[in-house]
Design a protein around this motif. Sequence first.
Motif, PDB file in Angstrom:
ATOM      1  N   CYS A 143       0.856  -1.183   0.000  1.00 36.99           N
ATOM      2  CA  CYS A 143       0.000   0.000   0.000  1.00 36.99           C
ATOM      3  C   CYS A 143       0.894   1.236   0.000  1.00 36.99           C
ATOM      4  O   CYS A 143       1.934   1.250   0.682  1.00 36.99           O
ATOM      5  N   VAL A 144       0.494   2.242  -0.761  1.00 36.85           N
ATOM      6  CA  VAL A 144       1.131   3.548  -0.664  1.00 36.85           C
ATOM      7  C   VAL A 144       0.063   4.516  -0.172  1.00 36.85           C
ATOM      8  O   VAL A 144      -0.842   4.884  -0.924  1.00 36.85           O
ATOM      9  N   PRO A 145       0.125   4.893   1.108  1.00 32.69           N
ATOM     10  CA  PRO A 145      -0.883   5.822   1.641  1.00 32.69           C
ATOM     11  C   PRO A 145      -0.690   7.223   1.061  1.00 32.69           C
ATOM     12  O   PRO A 145       0.307   7.506   0.399  1.00 32.69           O
ATOM     13  N   ILE A 146      -1.624   8.106   1.342  1.00 30.62           N
ATOM     14  CA  ILE A 146      -1.507   9.505   0.942  1.00 30.62           C
ATOM     15  C   ILE A 146      -0.348  10.120   1.712  1.00 30.62           C
ATOM     16  O   ILE A 146      -0.201   9.897   2.929  1.00 30.62           O
ATOM     17  N   TYR A 195      -1.878   8.315   9.934  1.00 29.55           N
ATOM     18  CA  TYR A 195      -2.490   7.119  10.491  1.00 29.55           C
ATOM     19  C   TYR A 195      -2.779   6.142   9.351  1.00 29.55           C
ATOM     20  O   TYR A 195      -3.311   6.536   8.315  1.00 29.55           O
ATOM     21  N   PHE A 196      -2.452   4.884   9.575  1.00 32.42           N
ATOM     22  CA  PHE A 196      -2.582   3.882   8.528  1.00 32.42           C
ATOM     23  C   PHE A 196      -3.300   2.662   9.089  1.00 32.42           C
ATOM     24  O   PHE A 196      -3.143   2.332  10.267  1.00 32.42           O
ATOM     25  N   SER A 239      -5.820   5.319   4.952  1.00 40.49           N
ATOM     26  CA  SER A 239      -5.006   6.276   5.687  1.00 40.49           C
ATOM     27  C   SER A 239      -5.852   7.483   6.058  1.00 40.49           C
ATOM     28  O   SER A 239      -6.912   7.734   5.470  1.00 40.49           O
ATOM     29  N   SER A 240      -5.358   8.217   7.034  1.00 39.96           N
ATOM     30  CA  SER A 240      -6.075   9.385   7.530  1.00 39.96           C
ATOM     31  C   SER A 240      -5.057  10.407   8.025  1.00 39.96           C
ATOM     32  O   SER A 240      -4.032  10.029   8.588  1.00 39.96           O
ATOM     33  N   PRO A 241      -5.316  11.699   7.820  1.00 36.18           N
ATOM     34  CA  PRO A 241      -4.344  12.701   8.279  1.00 36.18           C
ATOM     35  C   PRO A 241      -4.325  12.844   9.798  1.00 36.18           C
ATOM     36  O   PRO A 241      -3.314  13.230  10.368  1.00 36.18           O
ATOM     37  N   PHE A 242      -5.466  12.564  10.406  1.00 37.61           N
ATOM     38  CA  PHE A 242      -5.590  12.717  11.853  1.00 37.61           C
ATOM     39  C   PHE A 242      -6.159  11.440  12.419  1.00 37.61           C
ATOM     40  O   PHE A 242      -6.517  10.516  11.680  1.00 37.61           O
ATOM     41  N   SER A 243      -6.323  11.419  13.701  1.00 37.78           N
ATOM     42  CA  SER A 243      -7.020  10.319  14.333  1.00 37.78           C
ATOM     43  C   SER A 243      -8.379  10.115  13.684  1.00 37.78           C
ATOM     44  O   SER A 243      -9.027  11.077  13.271  1.00 37.78           O
ATOM     45  N   GLY A 270     -13.684  11.416  14.501  1.00 38.66           N
ATOM     46  CA  GLY A 270     -14.119  12.662  13.903  1.00 38.66           C
ATOM     47  C   GLY A 270     -13.633  12.874  12.490  1.00 38.66           C
ATOM     48  O   GLY A 270     -13.983  13.854  11.854  1.00 38.66           O
ATOM     49  N   ASN A 271     -12.842  11.957  11.975  1.00 40.14           N
ATOM     50  CA  ASN A 271     -12.370  12.075  10.594  1.00 40.14           C
ATOM     51  C   ASN A 271     -12.591  10.768   9.862  1.00 40.14           C
ATOM     52  O   ASN A 271     -12.626   9.713  10.462  1.00 40.14           O
ATOM     53  N   GLY A 272     -12.720  10.868   8.571  1.00 40.28           N
ATOM     54  CA  GLY A 272     -12.895   9.653   7.792  1.00 40.28           C
ATOM     55  C   GLY A 272     -11.582   9.179   7.219  1.00 40.28           C
ATOM     56  O   GLY A 272     -10.570   9.866   7.284  1.00 40.28           O
ATOM     57  N   TYR A 273     -11.640   7.972   6.679  1.00 45.95           N
ATOM     58  CA  TYR A 273     -10.474   7.407   6.040  1.00 45.95           C
ATOM     59  C   TYR A 273     -10.555   7.586   4.533  1.00 45.95           C
ATOM     60  O   TYR A 273     -11.642   7.688   3.972  1.00 45.95           O
TER      61      TYR A 273
END
Lengths: 112, 115
Positions: free
Chosen positions: B23-26, B31-32, B94-98, B101-104
């Motif tokens: 996998c290559v995340p953003i 967070y992965f 992947s996600s920029p934050f926890s 409250g945020n989506g993947y």
Amino acid sequence: TQLLEQSPQFLSIQEGENLTVYCNSSSVFSSLQWYRQEPGEGPVLLVTVVTGGEVKKLKRLTFQFGDARKDSSLHITAAQTGDTGLYLCAGGYQGGSEKLVFGKGTKLTVNP
Amino acid sequence: EPEVTQTPSHQVTQMGQEVILRCVPISNHLYFYWYRQILGQKVEFLVSFYNNEISEKSEIFDDQFSVERPDGSNFTLKIRSTKLEDSAMYFCASSPFSSRGNGYTFGSGTRLTVV
């Protein structure tokens, strides 16, 4: 174990009709996310709701988080054939967990 | 739009063989995650990874599974000795934050078939 139940499991409607699908649990979630998944693809995020009673709109889609943060609904106005797909809800655990728990989804078919 | 890239799209392996899903995340995400989806069933959490270590894992993620971020861009899932019941779609996210409250952002998945 926190479970999310989605209903209905299958929904077939005519283009132009309105519909609502539901995501219910006996557990409280820190957040609730809705995804759409096409066959053989990964889920695509539509919206995240975090506050009890929160309502978010995305064009013809309206998402609501229940006041107690245990349930959510997705309402589509004037459905189009392009809305056909599998709609998944996913809940974020409370207490610092990074894990999402997914429902089984509602398979929506919009007929022309 | 940035996307999560997974390779291969389809992997067929013999029972008992090792597989590595890539996998290559953003690039600016921190967070992965790996999730899997057995045909006709729910998407299930496997593992989360943050700050170069596993932050959480499910009961599915036993000693046969491992994850690695070997070079700061790739994120891999290794299954040491595959079993028939490991056949599933495996999704990296992947996600920029926890995630609270945020989506993947999910990748398109790797379909693993164990024969």
